[in-house]
Design a protein around this motif. Structure first.
Motif, PDB file in Angstrom:
ATOM      1  N   MET A  73       0.813  -1.184   0.000  1.00  0.00           N
ATOM      2  CA  MET A  73       0.000   0.000   0.000  1.00  0.00           C
ATOM      3  C   MET A  73       0.865   1.260   0.000  1.00  0.00           C
ATOM      4  SD  MET A  73      -2.999   1.376   2.501  1.00  0.00           S
ATOM      5  CE  MET A  73      -4.283   0.425   1.766  1.00  0.00           C
ATOM      6  N   ALA A  74       2.019   1.215   0.674  1.00  0.00           N
ATOM      7  CA  ALA A  74       2.901   2.381   0.732  1.00  0.00           C
ATOM      8  C   ALA A  74       3.295   2.825  -0.671  1.00  0.00           C
ATOM      9  CB  ALA A  74       4.131   2.073   1.565  1.00  0.00           C
ATOM     10  N   LYS A  75       3.592   1.871  -1.543  1.00  0.00           N
ATOM     11  CA  LYS A  75       3.987   2.212  -2.908  1.00  0.00           C
ATOM     12  C   LYS A  75       2.857   2.920  -3.653  1.00  0.00           C
ATOM     13  CE  LYS A  75       6.012  -0.849  -5.407  1.00  0.00           C
ATOM     14  NZ  LYS A  75       6.464  -2.090  -6.051  1.00  0.00           N
ATOM     15  N   GLU A  76       1.632   2.476  -3.466  1.00  0.00           N
ATOM     16  CA  GLU A  76       0.495   3.094  -4.139  1.00  0.00           C
ATOM     17  C   GLU A  76       0.244   4.513  -3.636  1.00  0.00           C
ATOM     18  OE1 GLU A  76      -0.994   1.921  -6.858  1.00  0.00           O
ATOM     19  OE2 GLU A  76       0.457   0.288  -6.702  1.00  0.00           O
ATOM     20  N   LEU A  77       0.380   4.717  -2.339  1.00  0.00           N
ATOM     21  CA  LEU A  77       0.235   6.066  -1.789  1.00  0.00           C
ATOM     22  C   LEU A  77       1.327   6.986  -2.330  1.00  0.00           C
ATOM     23  CD1 LEU A  77      -0.720   5.189   1.892  1.00  0.00           C
ATOM     24  CD2 LEU A  77      -2.191   6.249   0.172  1.00  0.00           C
ATOM     25  N   PRO A 107       3.749  11.040   0.490  1.00  0.00           N
ATOM     26  CA  PRO A 107       4.917  10.361   1.045  1.00  0.00           C
ATOM     27  C   PRO A 107       4.512   9.473   2.219  1.00  0.00           C
ATOM     28  CG  PRO A 107       4.958  12.672   1.644  1.00  0.00           C
ATOM     29  CD  PRO A 107       3.795  12.483   0.709  1.00  0.00           C
ATOM     30  N   THR A 108       5.158   8.321   2.328  1.00  0.00           N
ATOM     31  CA  THR A 108       4.857   7.391   3.410  1.00  0.00           C
ATOM     32  C   THR A 108       6.137   6.931   4.088  1.00  0.00           C
ATOM     33  OG1 THR A 108       4.955   5.457   1.962  1.00  0.00           O
ATOM     34  CG2 THR A 108       2.813   6.500   2.225  1.00  0.00           C
ATOM     35  N   SER A 109       6.003   6.554   5.339  1.00  0.00           N
ATOM     36  CA  SER A 109       7.074   5.895   6.084  1.00  0.00           C
ATOM     37  C   SER A 109       6.493   4.578   6.579  1.00  0.00           C
ATOM     38  CB  SER A 109       7.511   6.716   7.296  1.00  0.00           C
ATOM     39  OG  SER A 109       8.182   7.878   6.900  1.00  0.00           O
ATOM     40  N   LEU A 110       7.220   3.512   6.372  1.00  0.00           N
ATOM     41  CA  LEU A 110       6.759   2.190   6.768  1.00  0.00           C
ATOM     42  C   LEU A 110       7.601   1.696   7.942  1.00  0.00           C
ATOM     43  CD1 LEU A 110       5.058  -0.371   6.211  1.00  0.00           C
ATOM     44  CD2 LEU A 110       6.849  -1.058   4.602  1.00  0.00           C
ATOM     45  N   ILE A 111       6.971   1.467   9.087  1.00  0.00           N
ATOM     46  CA  ILE A 111       7.662   0.897  10.244  1.00  0.00           C
ATOM     47  C   ILE A 111       7.422  -0.599  10.193  1.00  0.00           C
ATOM     48  CG2 ILE A 111       7.835   0.815  12.752  1.00  0.00           C
ATOM     49  CD1 ILE A 111       6.674   3.667  12.812  1.00  0.00           C
ATOM     50  N   THR A 112       8.497  -1.361  10.040  1.00  0.00           N
ATOM     51  CA  THR A 112       8.367  -2.804   9.917  1.00  0.00           C
ATOM     52  C   THR A 112       9.633  -3.519  10.377  1.00  0.00           C
ATOM     53  OG1 THR A 112       7.965  -4.635   8.371  1.00  0.00           O
ATOM     54  CG2 THR A 112       9.110  -2.707   7.497  1.00  0.00           C
ATOM     55  N   PRO A 113       9.471  -4.661  11.045  1.00  0.00           N
ATOM     56  CA  PRO A 113      10.647  -5.460  11.362  1.00  0.00           C
ATOM     57  C   PRO A 113      11.141  -6.232  10.136  1.00  0.00           C
ATOM     58  CG  PRO A 113       8.695  -6.499  12.246  1.00  0.00           C
ATOM     59  CD  PRO A 113       8.268  -5.186  11.673  1.00  0.00           C
ATOM     60  N   LEU A 114      10.311  -6.312   9.121  1.00  0.00           N
ATOM     61  CA  LEU A 114      10.661  -7.014   7.881  1.00  0.00           C
ATOM     62  C   LEU A 114      11.215  -6.023   6.856  1.00  0.00           C
ATOM     63  CD1 LEU A 114       7.495  -9.282   7.716  1.00  0.00           C
ATOM     64  CD2 LEU A 114       9.759  -9.888   8.564  1.00  0.00           C
ATOM     65  N   TYR A 115      12.232  -5.270   7.269  1.00  0.00           N
ATOM     66  CA  TYR A 115      12.746  -4.197   6.430  1.00  0.00           C
ATOM     67  C   TYR A 115      13.388  -4.697   5.141  1.00  0.00           C
ATOM     68  CZ  TYR A 115      17.174  -5.269   8.683  1.00  0.00           C
ATOM     69  OH  TYR A 115      18.291  -5.920   9.143  1.00  0.00           O
ATOM     70  N   THR A 116      13.997  -5.876   5.154  1.00  0.00           N
ATOM     71  CA  THR A 116      14.592  -6.388   3.907  1.00  0.00           C
ATOM     72  C   THR A 116      13.507  -6.721   2.900  1.00  0.00           C
ATOM     73  OG1 THR A 116      14.734  -8.615   4.857  1.00  0.00           O
ATOM     74  CG2 THR A 116      16.705  -7.254   4.985  1.00  0.00           C
ATOM     75  N   LEU A 117      12.383  -7.237   3.360  1.00  0.00           N
ATOM     76  CA  LEU A 117      11.255  -7.499   2.471  1.00  0.00           C
ATOM     77  C   LEU A 117      10.693  -6.187   1.937  1.00  0.00           C
ATOM     78  CD1 LEU A 117       9.265  -9.489   1.202  1.00  0.00           C
ATOM     79  CD2 LEU A 117       7.921  -9.334   3.299  1.00  0.00           C
ATOM     80  N   ALA A 118      10.577  -5.189   2.801  1.00  0.00           N
ATOM     81  CA  ALA A 118      10.076  -3.882   2.378  1.00  0.00           C
ATOM     82  C   ALA A 118      10.972  -3.279   1.301  1.00  0.00           C
ATOM     83  CB  ALA A 118       9.971  -2.942   3.579  1.00  0.00           C
ATOM     84  N   GLU A 119      12.296  -3.460   1.437  1.00  0.00           N
ATOM     85  CA  GLU A 119      13.228  -2.985   0.407  1.00  0.00           C
ATOM     86  C   GLU A 119      12.982  -3.704  -0.914  1.00  0.00           C
ATOM     87  OE1 GLU A 119      17.462  -1.712   2.065  1.00  0.00           O
ATOM     88  OE2 GLU A 119      16.861  -3.699   2.798  1.00  0.00           O
ATOM     89  N   LYS A 120      12.792  -5.014  -0.848  1.00  0.00           N
ATOM     90  CA  LYS A 120      12.609  -5.814  -2.063  1.00  0.00           C
ATOM     91  C   LYS A 120      11.336  -5.469  -2.803  1.00  0.00           C
ATOM     92  CE  LYS A 120      15.488  -9.600  -0.609  1.00  0.00           C
ATOM     93  NZ  LYS A 120      15.599 -10.963  -0.149  1.00  0.00           N
ATOM     94  N   VAL A 121      10.277  -5.100  -2.076  1.00  0.00           N
ATOM     95  CA  VAL A 121       9.029  -4.746  -2.745  1.00  0.00           C
ATOM     96  C   VAL A 121       8.982  -3.273  -3.142  1.00  0.00           C
ATOM     97  CG1 VAL A 121       7.710  -6.614  -1.698  1.00  0.00           C
ATOM     98  CG2 VAL A 121       7.704  -4.356  -0.634  1.00  0.00           C
ATOM     99  N   GLY A 122      10.004  -2.500  -2.730  1.00  0.00           N
ATOM    100  CA  GLY A 122      10.128  -1.130  -3.202  1.00  0.00           C
ATOM    101  C   GLY A 122       9.522  -0.050  -2.336  1.00  0.00           C
ATOM    102  N   ALA A 123       9.267  -0.319  -1.054  1.00  0.00           N
ATOM    103  CA  ALA A 123       8.807   0.750  -0.163  1.00  0.00           C
ATOM    104  C   ALA A 123       9.917   1.801  -0.075  1.00  0.00           C
ATOM    105  CB  ALA A 123       8.481   0.198   1.215  1.00  0.00           C
TER     106      ALA A 123
END
Length: 77
Positions: free
Chosen positions: A1-5, A11-27
């Protein structure tokens, strides 16, 4: 959803423990969360310490919103 916003100009900030996954999906703006079951908290610490932790995470996320990025960026690395 962050990418769509972001595509819509918000602009969005994503707080996640899965930061490597977030990088891979392009957040774009990624803040490392504490742990999978508790991304913005820690039940093993005192309430005062947890408040400080949460305040720090939210402050990092707000600071990240002010930063222009060109792709996935982890801010509290």
């Amino acid at each position: 959803m962050a990418k769509e916003l972001e595509r819509a100009g918000l602009p969005t900030s994503l707080i996640t423990p899965l930061y490597t996954l977030a990088e891979k999906v392009g957040a774009n703006r990624i803040i490392k969360g504490k742990a999978i079951p508790h991304p913005v908290g820690d039940p093993t610490i005192s309430l005062d310490e947890e408040h400080k932790l949460r305040l720090e995470l939210v402050s990092q996320a707000l600071q990240a919103l002010k930063t222009d990025v060109k792709g996935p960026t982890v801010f509290n690395d």
